[in-house]
Design an enzyme around this catalytic site. Structure first.
Site, PDB file in Angstrom:
ATOM      1  N   LYS A   1      59.154  64.184 -53.921  1.00 52.90           N
ATOM      2  CA  LYS A   1      59.880  65.292 -54.531  1.00 52.90           C
ATOM      3  C   LYS A   1      61.230  64.798 -55.059  1.00 52.90           C
ATOM      4  O   LYS A   1      61.897  63.974 -54.418  1.00 52.90           O
ATOM      5  CB  LYS A   1      60.071  66.379 -53.475  1.00 52.90           C
ATOM      6  CG  LYS A   1      60.684  67.678 -53.957  1.00 52.90           C
ATOM      7  CD  LYS A   1      60.675  68.683 -52.818  1.00 52.90           C
ATOM      8  CE  LYS A   1      61.258  70.026 -53.211  1.00 52.90           C
ATOM      9  NZ  LYS A   1      61.172  71.007 -52.102  1.00 52.90           N
TER      10      LYS A   1
ATOM     11  N   SER B   1      59.591  75.078 -53.813  1.00 49.22           N
ATOM     12  CA  SER B   1      60.208  74.144 -54.734  1.00 49.22           C
ATOM     13  C   SER B   1      59.472  72.805 -54.828  1.00 49.22           C
ATOM     14  O   SER B   1      59.808  71.972 -55.670  1.00 49.22           O
ATOM     15  CB  SER B   1      61.657  73.882 -54.305  1.00 49.22           C
ATOM     16  OG  SER B   1      61.717  73.387 -52.981  1.00 49.22           O
TER      17      SER B   1
ATOM     18  N   SER C   1      58.747  76.289 -49.226  1.00 46.82           N
ATOM     19  CA  SER C   1      58.699  75.376 -50.364  1.00 46.82           C
ATOM     20  C   SER C   1      57.674  74.256 -50.251  1.00 46.82           C
ATOM     21  O   SER C   1      57.385  73.590 -51.248  1.00 46.82           O
ATOM     22  CB  SER C   1      60.084  74.767 -50.608  1.00 46.82           C
ATOM     23  OG  SER C   1      60.957  75.739 -51.127  1.00 46.82           O
TER      24      SER C   1
END
Length: 524
Positions: free
Chosen positions: A120, A195, A219
């Site tokens: 990420k 996210s 997330s």
């Protein structure tokens, strides 16, 4: 062999690989040869990370071949997905070559030796831009790896690049002004979640074998649910957050937020367990005094598990399309011998937990209010209703003594669950009340989610992820099927405090009866 009913060498190889759950790579995806004489490379694009690592160790494929395969798939599929936003092509191929060389010397580095992975974009990677979608960080290039990245490197991984996020990780859509919008591989018109949406979309389409996400508002779990992959929110504090954004680099050192965690995402639950063993444990300063060990799962077979579940609640009704898939999964577990008990635990108050979580989340997220807003917030806090708006006003204006009282309530919520887990091993619930939804670019307060019973508030997505977040308990989201519209559904498995292996193991064993990961159409 010859003759109309005979099998040639390729057929024999295909059959042998099929018995292992593998196949031959199609011509257009076959990577270049790294070993003289190798004519066929097993099609490992949707293999698990552990299967890929085993194939490398057994010399069935090289790390360079596997890395080329992943890069070719990124070239082919990522333009439509926008999942991987920084492709580290040269660095990855160099690392893969070094991994093959080390293996030749008998110096494999760890359980994921030579396996290509993504990270990420909020994880700092040495020499790679990390922005979390903020213009202010457009030129931020870390000089060191985050703790999690350093541990994954030490375990032998090859870093392909980083994956897309929303601005400051504060949305369930992965869209920002630097890298643009990520799309869901099951339907490009829908979000992959946020996210960690880019990470989930990359895993679902075979753009790497493992990824890392972070979770404060679902997330990890919601993107896993939206894209049909596995995601694990660890017990609070088990994985070091050093080198992850937020907090912003300029605000360090800063005490870790006690709601947020980092965790692995994968195409199999067993990869989650292996990744936890790699990245878990205190940061360097704390490791001077103590270490972390993940306790083994409580059970050694599926039928031994004692599991509670709730698949719907009037506080946040689940749409029929999702509930139908979850119900089938729970029925399959019962038929497999799992001891099931429906209903919230007697001591658990989901409404109180939700309000505690929202109060603490408002205090943890975003900049402090300015003088003018503070004045209006104080006026709102003087109201006597119990609306979420009034709760937010209290969260941002209350004295320290009141905040301490809410934190104490949080620990009582955890204690109630821990008493429940004395004679139950896990608790099942939805990950979200809807499947992946269409992209919505309106300001967040204006967004609504369509359901058969009418539009719902966007922030209702927080409800089902509350239990594990506010209590700090571990939770694994596992894919359990598709809606009739063909969208993935993930079941959330909450486990006992610090016993992360238990929900992960249940997710792994559950795949035998409900099915696990399946690739989206058009990517196999």
């Amino acid at each position: 062999m010859t003759g109309g009913g005979s099998m040639n060498r390729r057929d024999v190889l295909r059959g042998a690989l099929a018995s292992c759950g593998l196949a031959l790579v199609p011509e257009e995806l076959r990577p270049g040869q790294a070993t003289p004489g190798r004519k066929n490379v097993p099609a490992l694009e949707f293999a698990t990370a552990l299967e890929a690592a085993d194939a490398i160790r057994q010399r069935r494929v090289s790390s360079v071949e596997l890395t080329r395969l992943a890069l070719e798939r990124i070239d082919r599929f990522n333009p439509a997905l926008n999942a991987v936003v920084n492709v580290l092509r040269d660095e990855a191929l160099a690392a893969a070559g070094a991994a093959d060389e080390a293996l030749g010397r008998g110096a494999a580095r760890g359980p994921f030796h030579g396996v290509p992975i993504t990270l990420k974009e909020s994880f700092e990677i040495r020499g790679v831009r990390a922005t979390v979608g903020l213009d202010a960080l457009r030129t931020h290039v870390p000089e060191e790896d985050s703790d999690a990245v350093a541990r994954l490197r030490a375990a032998g991984t090859v870093i392909l690049g980083n994956t897309n996020v929303p601005v400051m990780l504060a949305d369930w859509q992965s869209d920002n002004p630097i890298y643009g919008r990520s799309n869901n591989p099951w339907d490009l018109a829908r979000t992959p979640g946020g996210s960690s949406g880019g990470a989930a979309a990359a895993l679902a389409t075979g753009l790497g074998y493992l990824s890392m996400g972070s979770d404060i508002g679902g997330s990890i779990r919601i993107p896993a649910h939206f894209c049909g992959v596995y995601g694990h929110k660890p017990t609070i504090g088990v994985i070091s957050r050093m080198g992850h954004i937020p907090p912003l680099p300029a605000m360090r050192p800063q005490q870790a937020n006690d709601l947020a965690v980092l965790g692995p995402m994968a195409r199999s639950a067993r990869d989650l367990a292996a990744a936890m063993q790699v990245v878990g444990g205190p940061g360097a300063e704390d490791a001077v005094a103590y270490q972390w060990t993940m306790p083994p799962p409580r059970r050694d077979r599926l039928a031994s598990y004692r599991v509670g579940y709730v698949l719907d609640d009037a506080l946040c009704p689940v749409v029929p399309a999702v509930k139908e898939v979850l119900s089938r999964a729970v029925d399959a577990l019962g038929q497999a011998g799992v001891k099931l008990e429906e209903g919230w635990p007697g001591e658990v108050d989901p409404r109180a937990e939700y309000r505690t979580y929202r109060y603490l989340l408002w205090g943890a997220m975003g900049p402090p209010p300015g003088p003018e807003e503070m004045e209006s917030l104080r006026a709102a806090a003087a109201r006597t209703d119990d609306s979420l708006e009034t709760l937010r006003a209290h969260a941002l204006t209350d004295p320290v003594s009141r905040v301490a009282a809410v934190r104490a309530a949080r620990l009582r919520h955890r204690a109630a669950w821990q008493r429940y887990f004395r004679d139950h091993d896990a608790f099942l619930m939805p990950t979200a009340f809807v499947p992946a939804f269409p992209h919505d670019i309106r300001p967040m307060p204006a967004r609504r989610l369509a359901t058969p019973d009418g539009d719902r508030p966007y922030e209702d997505l927080l409800f089902w992820i509350t239990v594990a977040t506010v209590t700090g308990l571990p939770a694994t989201t596992a894919p359990v099927g598709l809606t009739r519209e063909g969208l993935p559904v993930g079941l959330q498995i909450v486990g006992p405090y610090l016993e992360d292996a238990t929900p992960i193991d249940l997710a792994a064993r559950m795949a035998d009866v409900v099915g696990g990961f399946q690739a989206p159409p058009g990517y196999a």
